[in-house]
Scaffold this motif. Structure first.
Motif, PDB file in Angstrom:
ATOM      1  N   ILE A 178     -12.705 -13.505  16.091  1.00  0.00           N
ATOM      2  CA  ILE A 178     -11.648 -15.387  16.272  1.00  0.00           C
ATOM      3  C   ILE A 178     -11.538 -14.415  17.685  1.00  0.00           C
ATOM      4  CG2 ILE A 178     -10.194 -16.681  15.545  1.00  0.00           C
ATOM      5  CD1 ILE A 178     -10.758 -16.330  12.999  1.00  0.00           C
TER       6      ILE A 178
ATOM      7  N   VAL B 129     -15.139 -17.873  11.997  1.00  0.00           N
ATOM      8  CA  VAL B 129     -14.844 -18.120  13.770  1.00  0.00           C
ATOM      9  C   VAL B 129     -15.285 -20.243  13.494  1.00  0.00           C
ATOM     10  CG1 VAL B 129     -16.279 -18.252  16.129  1.00  0.00           C
ATOM     11  CG2 VAL B 129     -15.916 -16.569  14.051  1.00  0.00           C
TER      12      VAL B 129
ATOM     13  N   ALA C 228     -12.087 -21.356  12.755  1.00  0.00           N
ATOM     14  CA  ALA C 228     -11.053 -21.807  13.180  1.00  0.00           C
ATOM     15  C   ALA C 228     -10.968 -22.177  14.663  1.00  0.00           C
ATOM     16  CB  ALA C 228     -10.829 -19.662  13.918  1.00  0.00           C
TER      17      ALA C 228
END
Length: 407
Positions: A215, A263, A266
């Protein structure tokens, strides 16, 4: 965000959460609720001072929003629609900008350079506004793909054109020998930086299976590609778009299985935060603008010219593909026309108009008026239009090429 304490930020986040809950319950576009909330906040006697600047939009909000939008694009569908979306982005921005520029010059009396700068900055639909709105409305996959990818491409084209015109306004010679190399560098340099940064990030990501590191590295890719390109006077938007597309296309090979989902989630959260702040700030700053100085006639003319330019950039160009597999049904064309929302990008470019342009203040005011109309009127009526044209996701949708052939 220098000068903004944590208390107003916390209040804005709470407002954003409440607006998200309320608009989803009422079936209204989220961004419209945010702008209205920002407008009401500005009317409070002790309302917070939340200025909106070009640097804030470009350095804080646009990198994650453009990157996340590109990251979520399905590369195969994006590539399948590329001939159509590139035509709409390149020629469409030119047609729309020319229409608005000519109208602002002949009808309102602006100088050619001021009218041209306004025409270019307002010609492109803003991916921040468009994607946030269309994702919530649940439009059919092809509708969303064409609208979102066209918006991502044409805002890059507009940013490139704006940079060239700004150089001319600052004193550069408007000759082909000066304009063409600059245009090529702004566009090509953005692509090159985006490819270089994202390729380097992918190589590093491939050496870890820690989702938190993945991330963080993608965050570096988003901001790094944008800011490095801007530092070298290339297009940060094109760079972030390129980086997002490359990472989104190859992350199944380089990211860990657990990292892909984390990811994605996020970046959806990052986009939620950026969207929340930028649209509340738009509402606050629209309320704080001395819009009475512009005049109702000038504002109405600007809005009508922008709509006319958008129509000329959609319907004639869509007609070029009438007999091809990229054909757009009339309902798709109407959605592209009315769904061409303006937002943060137009305001950022308006705030970046050189001080040497005589109409700079008028350009900023007019941009705020057009953006407010776009979000509050077009954005608010888009769910009704999607439903009216039966373009919701509940309708069956074939593959892109098949859909184009059958439409």
């Amino acid at each position: 965000m220098t000068g903004i304490s944590l208390a107003p930020i916390g209040i804005l986040l709470m407002v954003a959460c409440l607006i998200a809950m309320l608009t989803r319950r009422l079936g209204l576009p989220y961004i419209v609720g945010l702008v209205v909330a920002g407008f009401l906040i500005a009317l409070l006697p002790q309302g917070p001072n939340l200025p909106l600047s070009r640097e804030l939009i470009f350095n804080i909000f646009l990198p994650p929003l453009v990157f996340e939008a590109a990251l979520q694009l399905d590369w195969r569908r994006f590539r399948a629609e590329l001939p159509l979306t590139l035509t709409l982005a390149l020629l469409g921005v030119g047609l729309a900008a020319a229409t608005v520029s000519a109208g602002m010059h002949w009808l309102i009396g602006w100088s050619w350079i001021g009218a041209a700068l306004f025409g270019v900055l307002i010609a492109a639909t803003d991916p921040v506004s468009v994607i946030a709105s269309f994702r919530e409305m649940g439009a059919q996959p092809r509708v969303s793909m064409v609208v979102e990818s066209e918006s991502l491409l044409n805002d890059g084209v507009a940013a490139v054109g704006f940079a060239v015109l700004s150089a001319i306004a600052a004193g550069a010679s408007p000759t082909a020998a000066n304009i063409i190399p600059g245009f090529i560098w702004i566009l090509g340099g953005g692509v090159a930086v985006g490819l270089a940064v994202s390729a380097a990030i992918l190589l590093i990501v491939g050496r870890t299976d820690d989702p938190l590191v993945e991330i963080t590295l993608t965050t570096i890719a988003a901001y790094g590609s944008f800011l490095i390109a801007e530092h070298f006077h290339a297009s940060g938007i094109i760079s972030a778009l390129t980086a997002g597309l490359l990472i989104g296309s190859f992350w199944t090979r380089f990211l860990s299985r657990a990292g892909r989902d984390r990811v994605r989630w996020a970046w959806e959260y990052f986009a939620f935060l950026a969207n929340s702040f930028v649209f509340i700030l738009i509402g606050v700053n629209v309320a704080n603008q001395p819009l009475h100085r512009l005049g109702s006639a000038a504002a109405a003319i600007a809005i009508l010219l922008v709509l006319a330019g958008r129509a000329l950039s959609i319907y004639p160009l869509a007609g070029l593909f009438h007999w091809s597999r990229w054909r757009l049904k009339p309902s798709f064309q109407h959605t592209l026309f009315w769904g061409g929302l303006r937002g943060a990008l137009a305001l950022a470019l308006a705030l970046a108009v050189p001080v040497t342009v005589p109409e700079r203040d008028a350009i900023i005011l007019t941009a705020f008026v057009v953006v407010a109309f776009s979000i509050l009127v077009q954005g608010l009526t888009m769910p009704w239009l999607i439903k009216r044209l039966e373009l919701g996701r509940k309708q069956p949708e074939p593959a892109p090429a098949v859909a184009a052939a059958e439409s």
